[in-house]
Scaffold this motif. Structure first.
Motif, mmCIF file in Angstrom:
data_model
loop_
_atom_site.group_PDB
_atom_site.id
_atom_site.type_symbol
_atom_site.label_atom_id
_atom_site.label_comp_id
_atom_site.label_asym_id
_atom_site.label_seq_id
_atom_site.Cartn_x
_atom_site.Cartn_y
_atom_site.Cartn_z
ATOM 1 N N ASP A 1 0.867 -1.179 0.000
ATOM 2 C CA ASP A 1 0.000 0.000 0.000
ATOM 3 C C ASP A 1 0.902 1.226 0.000
ATOM 4 O O ASP A 1 1.357 1.679 1.042
ATOM 5 N N SER A 2 1.170 1.769 -1.189
ATOM 6 C CA SER A 2 2.136 2.862 -1.316
ATOM 7 C C SER A 2 1.687 4.123 -0.581
ATOM 8 O O SER A 2 2.507 4.869 -0.046
ATOM 9 N N MET A 3 0.373 4.364 -0.544
ATOM 10 C CA MET A 3 -0.134 5.547 0.161
ATOM 11 C C MET A 3 0.157 5.428 1.665
ATOM 12 O O MET A 3 0.638 6.369 2.293
ATOM 13 N N ALA A 4 -0.131 4.255 2.226
ATOM 14 C CA ALA A 4 0.133 4.032 3.656
ATOM 15 C C ALA A 4 1.637 4.101 3.939
ATOM 16 O O ALA A 4 2.061 4.617 4.975
ATOM 17 N N ASP A 5 2.453 3.570 3.030
ATOM 18 C CA ASP A 5 3.905 3.623 3.202
ATOM 19 C C ASP A 5 4.388 5.063 3.320
ATOM 20 O O ASP A 5 5.204 5.388 4.198
ATOM 21 N N CYS A 6 3.892 5.928 2.445
ATOM 22 C CA CYS A 6 4.368 7.314 2.388
ATOM 23 C C CYS A 6 3.818 8.183 3.514
ATOM 24 O O CYS A 6 4.507 9.054 4.033
ATOM 25 N N ILE A 7 2.560 7.933 3.900
ATOM 26 C CA ILE A 7 1.900 8.802 4.881
ATOM 27 C C ILE A 7 2.098 8.310 6.314
ATOM 28 O O ILE A 7 2.334 9.116 7.224
ATOM 29 N N PHE A 8 2.017 6.995 6.528
ATOM 30 C CA PHE A 8 2.058 6.451 7.886
ATOM 31 C C PHE A 8 3.350 5.694 8.201
ATOM 32 O O PHE A 8 4.074 6.030 9.136
ATOM 33 N N HIS A 9 3.604 4.638 7.441
ATOM 34 C CA HIS A 9 4.665 3.696 7.812
ATOM 35 C C HIS A 9 6.041 4.351 7.937
ATOM 36 O O HIS A 9 6.756 4.139 8.913
ATOM 37 N N TYR A 10 6.417 5.153 6.941
ATOM 38 C CA TYR A 10 7.744 5.779 6.964
ATOM 39 C C TYR A 10 7.897 6.686 8.181
ATOM 40 O O TYR A 10 8.888 6.620 8.914
ATOM 41 N N TYR A 11 6.901 7.526 8.422
ATOM 42 C CA TYR A 11 7.018 8.517 9.494
ATOM 43 C C TYR A 11 6.859 7.916 10.889
ATOM 44 O O TYR A 11 7.262 8.522 11.871
ATOM 45 N N GLN A 12 6.291 6.718 10.984
ATOM 46 C CA GLN A 12 6.251 6.044 12.286
ATOM 47 C C GLN A 12 7.541 5.283 12.559
ATOM 48 O O GLN A 12 8.006 5.212 13.701
ATOM 49 N N GLU A 13 8.114 4.715 11.516
ATOM 50 C CA GLU A 13 9.330 3.920 11.706
ATOM 51 C C GLU A 13 10.589 4.779 11.825
ATOM 52 O O GLU A 13 11.536 4.398 12.518
ATOM 53 N N LEU A 14 10.610 5.930 11.178
ATOM 54 C CA LEU A 14 11.810 6.773 11.185
ATOM 55 C C LEU A 14 12.255 7.186 12.593
ATOM 56 O O LEU A 14 13.438 7.009 12.940
ATOM 57 N N PRO A 15 11.376 7.732 13.454
ATOM 58 C CA PRO A 15 11.844 8.139 14.797
ATOM 59 C C PRO A 15 12.392 6.978 15.622
ATOM 60 O O PRO A 15 13.375 7.132 16.351
ATOM 61 N N LYS A 16 11.763 5.803 15.493
ATOM 62 C CA LYS A 16 12.233 4.632 16.251
ATOM 63 C C LYS A 16 13.624 4.215 15.773
ATOM 64 O O LYS A 16 14.487 3.824 16.569
ATOM 65 N N TYR A 17 13.840 4.314 14.460
ATOM 66 C CA TYR A 17 15.148 3.991 13.900
ATOM 67 C C TYR A 17 16.210 4.959 14.426
ATOM 68 O O TYR A 17 17.282 4.544 14.886
ATOM 69 N N LEU A 18 15.895 6.263 14.412
ATOM 70 C CA LEU A 18 16.871 7.270 14.829
ATOM 71 C C LEU A 18 17.146 7.222 16.327
ATOM 72 O O LEU A 18 18.212 7.644 16.781
ATOM 73 N N ARG A 19 16.205 6.696 17.114
ATOM 74 C CA ARG A 19 16.446 6.569 18.556
ATOM 75 C C ARG A 19 17.392 5.409 18.866
ATOM 76 O O ARG A 19 17.842 5.252 19.994
ATOM 77 N N GLY A 20 17.674 4.575 17.862
ATOM 78 C CA GLY A 20 18.662 3.513 18.042
ATOM 79 C C GLY A 20 18.118 2.223 18.611
ATOM 80 O O GLY A 20 18.848 1.487 19.276
ATOM 81 N N TYR A 21 16.853 1.907 18.341
ATOM 82 C CA TYR A 21 16.268 0.687 18.907
ATOM 83 C C TYR A 21 16.608 -0.566 18.095
ATOM 84 O O TYR A 21 16.544 -1.674 18.615
ATOM 85 N N HIS A 22 16.949 -0.406 16.827
ATOM 86 C CA HIS A 22 17.218 -1.561 15.963
ATOM 87 C C HIS A 22 18.711 -1.901 15.941
ATOM 88 O O HIS A 22 19.566 -1.029 16.123
ATOM 89 N N LYS A 23 19.008 -3.159 15.673
ATOM 90 C CA LYS A 23 20.399 -3.559 15.455
ATOM 91 C C LYS A 23 20.662 -3.514 13.956
ATOM 92 O O LYS A 23 19.943 -4.139 13.166
#
Length: 267
Positions: free
Chosen positions: A57-79
């Motif tokens: 779902d490209s619309m959901a990817d651009c509007i929701f998924h990217y912007y929800q995952e980005l802050p968690k990534y930048l906080r350093g939760y993933h390996k």
């Protein structure tokens, strides 16, 4: 105190807001003759990531998924590896500036917006800039939307994709660090070492028999209620962990019920 509360499934939005404001008024009695000021913000967010596949779902990817995952990534939760970090940094830059290369000299100053906070010191600012620019040039011609999808497809491969992360202090497991990161996602409840980012153990939802929460704690029981093991955590986010776990397990039970029903009908 700021709290994020999910609208319960099946509730109408404005009914929920009315019940919430009524509850706050009762919980915080106002001074006589003074009307309490109640403010709230509405966030449209994806709660359960069970069937989320980037590109579906490209619309959901651009509007929701990217912007929800980005802050968690930048906080350093993933390996993740340094190579992945440079690649993802280039994609984040492209989302922010598209093909504009005039911001390249500012990359060392904007690393907190491009690289997970705990990995920034792995390389010098100039080395990060060189790596990010190198990957940016390899992605030449990609649009903002394509960069968002590429970002999601990379982190989708990680077992922590789509997680809600909670930093807690655990008091029951001597073999684990006292401070843990708990990730709740489609795989279950994972306990993560906050320094190495290694997943120490994942408890699938089918093994969780009980859980409870309060203002300062979150407790779960793994396995049999009598002989099972308990994980006791100190956290101010217990209410949110409880709500999320309840929703994932409710969804799991609904799915299992439908599967049994369809098998019964086919027989």
């Amino acid at each position: 105190m700021f709290q994020v509360i999910s609208v319960p499934e099946g509730d109408f939005f404005f009914d929920f807001v009315r019940h919430l404001t009524d509850w706050i008024k009762k919980a915080r009695p106002a001074k006589e003759g003074v009307v309490p000021s109640l403010t709230y913000q509405v966030f449209f967010m994806k709660k359960l990531w069970t069937n989320t596949v980037p590109g579906k779902d490209s619309m959901a990817d651009c509007i929701f998924h990217y912007y929800q995952e980005l802050p968690k990534y930048l906080r350093g939760y993933h390996k993740c590896s340094s190579e992945e970090v440079a690649q993802l940094g280039a994609l984040i830059y492209r989302v922010n500036f598209e093909e504009d290369k005039t911001q390249f000299p500012n990359i060392p100053k904007m690393l907190k917006d491009l690289v997970p906070q705990d990995l920034i010191r792995q390389l010098s600012p100039d080395d990060w800039k060189r790596c990010i620019v190198g990957y940016f040039n390899k992605q030449a011609g990609k649009s903002r939307e394509e960069a968002k999808l590429m970002f999601l497809k990379i982190i989708f491969k990680w077992p922590t994709f789509g997680s809600a992360f909670f930093e807690v202090k655990q008091t029951t497991e001597p073999n684990f660090p006292e401070i843990l990161i708990i990730a709740i996602n489609k795989h279950g409840v994972s306990l993560i070492d906050p320094k190495a980012k290694d997943i120490l153990i994942t408890h699938p939802f089918t093994k969780i028999s009980n859980w409870s929460s309060g203002n300062t704690y979150f407790h779960i029981t793994i396995g049999n209620l009598v002989r099972g093991s308990k994980l006791l955590c100190e956290t101010s986010m217990g209410y949110k962990m409880d709500d999320l776990l309840t929703s994932y397990i409710s969804q799991m039970l609904t799915t299992m019920s439908k599967q049994r029903s369809s098998r019964g009908n086919s027989n």
